[in-house]
Enzyme design. Sequence first.
Site, PDB file in Angstrom:
ATOM      1  N   ASP A 297       0.808  -1.224   0.000  1.00  0.00           N
ATOM      2  CA  ASP A 297       0.000   0.000   0.000  1.00  0.00           C
ATOM      3  C   ASP A 297       0.841   1.275   0.000  1.00  0.00           C
ATOM      4  OD1 ASP A 297      -2.231  -1.646   0.091  1.00  0.00           O
ATOM      5  OD2 ASP A 297      -2.307  -1.606   2.277  1.00  0.00           O
TER       6      ASP A 297
ATOM      7  N   LYS B  35       1.919   2.143  -5.062  1.00  0.00           N
ATOM      8  CA  LYS B  35       2.445   1.566  -6.313  1.00  0.00           C
ATOM      9  C   LYS B  35       1.530   1.878  -7.487  1.00  0.00           C
ATOM     10  CE  LYS B  35       2.405  -2.490  -4.339  1.00  0.00           C
ATOM     11  NZ  LYS B  35       2.089  -2.095  -2.955  1.00  0.00           N
TER      12      LYS B  35
ATOM     13  N   GLY C 182      -4.548  -4.191  -3.849  1.00  0.00           N
ATOM     14  CA  GLY C 182      -5.518  -3.138  -4.175  1.00  0.00           C
ATOM     15  C   GLY C 182      -4.706  -1.914  -4.550  1.00  0.00           C
ATOM     16  N   HIS C 183      -4.644  -1.609  -5.825  1.00  0.00           N
ATOM     17  CA  HIS C 183      -3.808  -0.501  -6.312  1.00  0.00           C
ATOM     18  C   HIS C 183      -4.713   0.637  -6.787  1.00  0.00           C
ATOM     19  CE1 HIS C 183      -0.299  -3.523  -7.187  1.00  0.00           C
ATOM     20  NE2 HIS C 183      -0.660  -3.473  -5.922  1.00  0.00           N
TER      21      HIS C 183
ATOM     22  N   GLN D 261       1.949  -6.142  -3.147  1.00  0.00           N
ATOM     23  CA  GLN D 261       2.413  -6.224  -1.745  1.00  0.00           C
ATOM     24  C   GLN D 261       3.713  -5.419  -1.600  1.00  0.00           C
ATOM     25  OE1 GLN D 261       1.331  -9.651  -3.172  1.00  0.00           O
ATOM     26  NE2 GLN D 261      -0.561  -8.626  -2.725  1.00  0.00           N
TER      27      GLN D 261
HETATM   28  P1  GDP Z   1      -0.721   0.392  -3.550  1.00  0.00           P
HETATM   29  O1  GDP Z   1      -1.339  -0.872  -3.095  1.00  0.00           O
HETATM   30  O2  GDP Z   1       0.747   0.440  -3.290  1.00  0.00           O
HETATM   31  O3  GDP Z   1      -1.039   0.728  -4.977  1.00  0.00           O
HETATM   32  O4  GDP Z   1      -1.357   1.559  -2.648  1.00  0.00           O
HETATM   33  P2  GDP Z   1      -2.929   1.707  -2.262  1.00  0.00           P
HETATM   34  O5  GDP Z   1      -3.667   2.167  -3.451  1.00  0.00           O
HETATM   35  O6  GDP Z   1      -3.409   0.477  -1.585  1.00  0.00           O
HETATM   36  O7  GDP Z   1      -2.835   2.811  -1.128  1.00  0.00           O
HETATM   37  C1  GDP Z   1      -2.297   4.068  -1.365  1.00  0.00           C
HETATM   38  C2  GDP Z   1      -3.372   5.100  -1.057  1.00  0.00           C
HETATM   39  O8  GDP Z   1      -2.766   6.371  -0.934  1.00  0.00           O
HETATM   40  C3  GDP Z   1      -4.398   5.265  -2.163  1.00  0.00           C
HETATM   41  O9  GDP Z   1      -5.624   5.596  -1.577  1.00  0.00           O
HETATM   42  C4  GDP Z   1      -3.869   6.418  -2.986  1.00  0.00           C
HETATM   43  O10 GDP Z   1      -4.900   7.117  -3.685  1.00  0.00           O
HETATM   44  C5  GDP Z   1      -3.268   7.278  -1.917  1.00  0.00           C
HETATM   45  N1  GDP Z   1      -2.097   8.085  -2.316  1.00  0.00           N
HETATM   46  C6  GDP Z   1      -1.086   7.745  -3.159  1.00  0.00           C
HETATM   47  N2  GDP Z   1      -0.147   8.720  -3.165  1.00  0.00           N
HETATM   48  C7  GDP Z   1      -0.583   9.687  -2.320  1.00  0.00           C
HETATM   49  C8  GDP Z   1      -0.034  10.942  -1.869  1.00  0.00           C
HETATM   50  O11 GDP Z   1       1.051  11.347  -2.250  1.00  0.00           O
HETATM   51  N3  GDP Z   1      -0.778  11.639  -0.974  1.00  0.00           N
HETATM   52  C9  GDP Z   1      -1.972  11.209  -0.506  1.00  0.00           C
HETATM   53  N4  GDP Z   1      -2.613  11.955   0.389  1.00  0.00           N
HETATM   54  N5  GDP Z   1      -2.529  10.039  -0.903  1.00  0.00           N
HETATM   55  C10 GDP Z   1      -1.824   9.284  -1.782  1.00  0.00           C
HETATM   56  P1  IMO Z   2      -0.921  -4.156  -2.263  1.00  0.00           P
HETATM   57  O1  IMO Z   2      -0.455  -4.745  -3.578  1.00  0.00           O
HETATM   58  C1  IMO Z   2      -1.005  -4.526   2.076  1.00  0.00           C
HETATM   59  C2  IMO Z   2      -1.183  -8.592   3.720  1.00  0.00           C
HETATM   60  C3  IMO Z   2      -2.427  -9.034   4.438  1.00  0.00           C
HETATM   61  C4  IMO Z   2      -1.825  -9.991   5.456  1.00  0.00           C
HETATM   62  C5  IMO Z   2      -0.699 -10.644   4.672  1.00  0.00           C
HETATM   63  C6  IMO Z   2      -1.067 -12.000   4.064  1.00  0.00           C
HETATM   64  O2  IMO Z   2      -2.189  -3.408  -2.350  1.00  0.00           O
HETATM   65  O3  IMO Z   2       0.184  -3.404  -1.607  1.00  0.00           O
HETATM   66  P2  IMO Z   2      -2.620 -12.726   2.038  1.00  0.00           P
HETATM   67  O4  IMO Z   2      -4.074 -12.527   1.780  1.00  0.00           O
HETATM   68  O5  IMO Z   2      -1.739 -12.181   0.967  1.00  0.00           O
HETATM   69  O6  IMO Z   2      -2.285 -14.150   2.355  1.00  0.00           O
HETATM   70  O7  IMO Z   2      -2.313 -11.906   3.394  1.00  0.00           O
HETATM   71  O8  IMO Z   2      -0.368  -9.747   3.631  1.00  0.00           O
HETATM   72  N1  IMO Z   2      -1.395  -8.082   2.337  1.00  0.00           N
HETATM   73  C7  IMO Z   2      -1.294  -6.805   1.988  1.00  0.00           C
HETATM   74  N2  IMO Z   2      -1.079  -5.701   2.740  1.00  0.00           N
HETATM   75  N3  IMO Z   2      -1.102  -4.418   0.727  1.00  0.00           N
HETATM   76  C8  IMO Z   2      -1.296  -5.514  -0.040  1.00  0.00           C
HETATM   77  O9  IMO Z   2      -1.270  -5.457  -1.386  1.00  0.00           O
HETATM   78  C9  IMO Z   2      -1.438  -6.771   0.586  1.00  0.00           C
HETATM   79  N4  IMO Z   2      -1.651  -8.029   0.142  1.00  0.00           N
HETATM   80  C10 IMO Z   2      -1.604  -8.818   1.224  1.00  0.00           C
HETATM   81  O10 IMO Z   2      -3.077  -7.955   5.058  1.00  0.00           O
HETATM   82  O11 IMO Z   2      -1.222  -9.261   6.490  1.00  0.00           O
HETATM   83 MG    MG Z   3      -2.879  -1.544  -1.848  1.00  0.00          MG
END
Ligand code: GDP
Ligand code: IMO
Ligand code: MG
Length: 451
Positions: free
Chosen positions: A12, A15, A39-40, A222
Amino acid sequence: MNIAVIGAQWGDEGKGKVVDLLTPNVSIVARYQGGHNAGHTVRVGGAEFILHLLPSGILHPGVRCVIGNGVVIDPVALFSEIETLAAQGVEVGDRLLISDRAHVILPYHRDLEALSEARRGDQRIGTTSRGIGPTYEDKAGRRGIRVADLGDASEDGFLASAIRANVSARNEALGGPEADWRALHAEVRAAWRRLAGWVGDASVFLARAFEAGERVLLEGAQGTLLDIDHGTYPFVTSSNATVGGICTGLGIGPRAVGSVLGIAKAYTTRVGEGPLPTELHGAEGDLLRESGREYGASTGRPRRCGWYDAVAVRYAVRVNGLDALAVTKLDVLDGLDEIPLCTAYRHGEGLLTEFPASPAILAGCRPVYERLPGWSRPTAGVRRYGDLPPEARAYLARIEALSGVPVAIISTGSDRADTILVRGGLVDRWQAGRARPVSQPRPPAFNAGSS
Ligand code: GDP
Ligand code: IMO
Ligand code: MG
């Protein structure tokens, strides 16, 4: 030529946003591990897209997307994601290639995961309940079902007998109402009819693309500390989220990987269980969670929050051979008087500067903090390096010094536009088609020569 985007923390990191930013410079985006546990999030203007299984590059018309053999695929989740995107005006059409060697997540994997988590009690992993772990277990146990197997229609062929054996093992493990292997076989066959047009040999496709001089973006899911080998085992996911997963998960050689960009938040978060040395309990953690809107993009669970952990990110630099960092969510630290940054761990009488293997040791580590001044004005939405307050630049410079690699991207908001590309940095040069090979000297630090 190619560039990889890898999470440098516990997932999270942002990415999705970075992949979206880089996609205009490639023709192919490939996922190599994980599944719909990811979840991207990508925000463009007022629209928000959350990609789980499909590479985030799918949002860009004309870009082709690959789901590699290292990914585990739940066909039902894939179809639902494709439909959600279609409702948002994004057509996948013939832009998707799914590796025939990828393993398939079936309902019994989710059932077995629920059982395993329940049995672990307070030692549970806190998984995403998507069936990811049991599917990789079946792969390693050599009883998994791969995409290529789904084409087998016969009642006594490989597919039917594998489903029968796996469903029978599931029924034995769970007790209670039994699953019916024939019904599942029929469901899987129906899924195959929908999938077949997208299935092929991803390794051959990519080899041809490389020969033709096409640029590929390798999208990790991840993060490093969730990697099955290098993460905080056993509180990890079941795949290699680190750089090695690219080669095994796509069937490409190491030279095809190109530059490796690590993504790190300006602080730290984690979803699920397991040690998190800089975790903040109470008001400070709540503040980060609320200002950063730290709730899971896949499961909606609140993310645990803490200060930036330079020990963890330096570890990610080493195990992935990162060339540069993208630092996201700098704006979330706006308004703080001072910002602690963890430079080492204290364990008993000792001081640790390298990330320990044992979860018990990690759980007993207390962060050693260096405190930097907060910024005199907000960074939210800042799009030029020169417009950042000096204290924010000092914070980023400290992140660079502690990680040993330059910062190439600074993100100051969730929208695509809220981004600073460091002039002369890795991504700036890569976008201009001049990315240097890894072996050449590192570029100057961004704070010495950016606009
Ligand atoms: P990922 O799994 O690495 O793609 O990241 P996620 O999408 O799960 O979580 C990142 C969250 O931070 C999302 O809700 C993005 O919209 C938000 N986000 C990304 N970059 C920024 C930033 O620079 N500032 C803020 N406030 N939010 C951001
Ligand atoms: P992105 O790509 C954050 C965590 C779960 C749990 C552990 C194992 O959005 O960064 P699993 O279901 O993979 O067997 O769970 O890994 N986890 C993540 N945490 N971002 C993710 O993906 C994750 N995918 C799995 O919360 O701790
Ligand atoms: Mg994510």
